[in-house]
Design a protein around this motif. Sequence first.
Motif, PDB file in Angstrom:
ATOM      1  N   GLU A 183       0.827  -1.204   0.000  1.00 45.35           N
ATOM      2  CA  GLU A 183       0.000   0.000   0.000  1.00 45.35           C
ATOM      3  C   GLU A 183       0.865   1.259   0.000  1.00 45.35           C
ATOM      4  O   GLU A 183       0.516   2.256  -0.648  1.00 45.35           O
ATOM      5  N   ARG A 184       1.981   1.218   0.695  1.00 42.91           N
ATOM      6  CA  ARG A 184       2.883   2.371   0.680  1.00 42.91           C
ATOM      7  C   ARG A 184       3.521   2.547  -0.700  1.00 42.91           C
ATOM      8  O   ARG A 184       3.716   3.673  -1.153  1.00 42.91           O
TER       9      ARG A 184
ATOM     10  N   ARG B 194       2.056   1.675  -3.518  1.00 45.37           N
ATOM     11  CA  ARG B 194       0.949   2.258  -4.290  1.00 45.37           C
ATOM     12  C   ARG B 194       0.840   3.761  -4.031  1.00 45.37           C
ATOM     13  O   ARG B 194       0.726   4.561  -4.976  1.00 45.37           O
ATOM     14  N   ASP B 195       0.877   4.158  -2.763  1.00 47.78           N
ATOM     15  CA  ASP B 195       0.725   5.571  -2.415  1.00 47.78           C
ATOM     16  C   ASP B 195       1.844   6.420  -3.019  1.00 47.78           C
ATOM     17  O   ASP B 195       1.599   7.536  -3.484  1.00 47.78           O
TER      18      ASP B 195
ATOM     19  N   GLU C  10       1.257   9.392  -5.657  1.00 50.52           N
ATOM     20  CA  GLU C  10       1.705  10.741  -5.308  1.00 50.52           C
ATOM     21  C   GLU C  10       2.580  11.323  -6.417  1.00 50.52           C
ATOM     22  O   GLU C  10       2.435  12.492  -6.787  1.00 50.52           O
TER      23      GLU C  10
ATOM     24  N   LYS D 255      -5.775   4.338  -9.022  1.00 46.96           N
ATOM     25  CA  LYS D 255      -5.926   3.914  -7.631  1.00 46.96           C
ATOM     26  C   LYS D 255      -6.829   2.693  -7.518  1.00 46.96           C
ATOM     27  O   LYS D 255      -6.527   1.746  -6.782  1.00 46.96           O
TER      28      LYS D 255
END
Length: 222
Positions: free
Chosen positions: A96-97, A99-100, A104, A193
Motif C-alpha cells: 500500500e505504501r 501504491r501511495d 503521489e 488507484k
Amino acid sequence: MAEQARDKGDSRLTERGRATRERILRAATDMMYVKGVALTTLDDVRAASGTSKSQLYRHYPDKDALMRDVVAMQAAEVLERNHRLLQRLNSVRGLERWRDALLERNALHNGAYGCPLGSLASELADKDEEARKAIARHFATWEGLLAAGLARMKDSGVLREEADAGELATGLMAALQGGYLLAQTARDLTPMKIALDMAIAHVRTYAVPAEAGNSNAGSEEV
C-alpha cells in the motif's frame, strides 16, 4: 542504476564532454516524456539543452541513438525509485505504501504523461526491436522487485504457501500499467488507484488470518 546508465559509453569523454552529453540526454528524456518520441526532434533537444549542432551530433549522430539512451536513463530512474520502495517489502501494508508513492508521483501532472517506461513502450514496441527488447528487460526487472518482495512475504508467513509470487507480481504490474494509461487519458488518478487497490486486495486474499484481519499487521515492515 541511473548513474550507471549515464556513465555507459562515455568513459573516454572529458568532464566537460560528459556534462554536455548529460545535458542533452536529460533534455531529451524530459521532452520525450512530455511530448512523446515521435514529436521530439533533434532541433528541439538542441534548443532545450543549449547545445550547438556540432555538439549534439558529436554525442548523438541520429535520433535512434539518442532515443535508446533515453530508454536506458528513464528505465534506470524508474527502477531506482522502485528499488528503494520495494527492497524491504515484507507486508501488505508495504504494498500500500508502494501504491501511495506511485500515486503521489503521478499526481504531480494529474496523470497526464503516464508511466515513464510504459509511454516509451507504447511508442516504440512496434517500431524498434532493440528498444522493445530493452524495455521488456526493464519491465521484467521491475516485476522481479515485486516478486522478490512477495516471496519474502511468503517466507515470513505473511502470505500462505499457495500464493504464487510471480503471478501476483504480474497482476500488480498489469494493474499498474493499465491504471497509468486510464489515468493519462482521463487526467484523473482515480482509475489508477482503483486498479492498484483491486490488485492489492487480490494479494490480501492470500494473507494469513492475522494479516488479513488486522490492517496494522506488519506496520513495522516496509
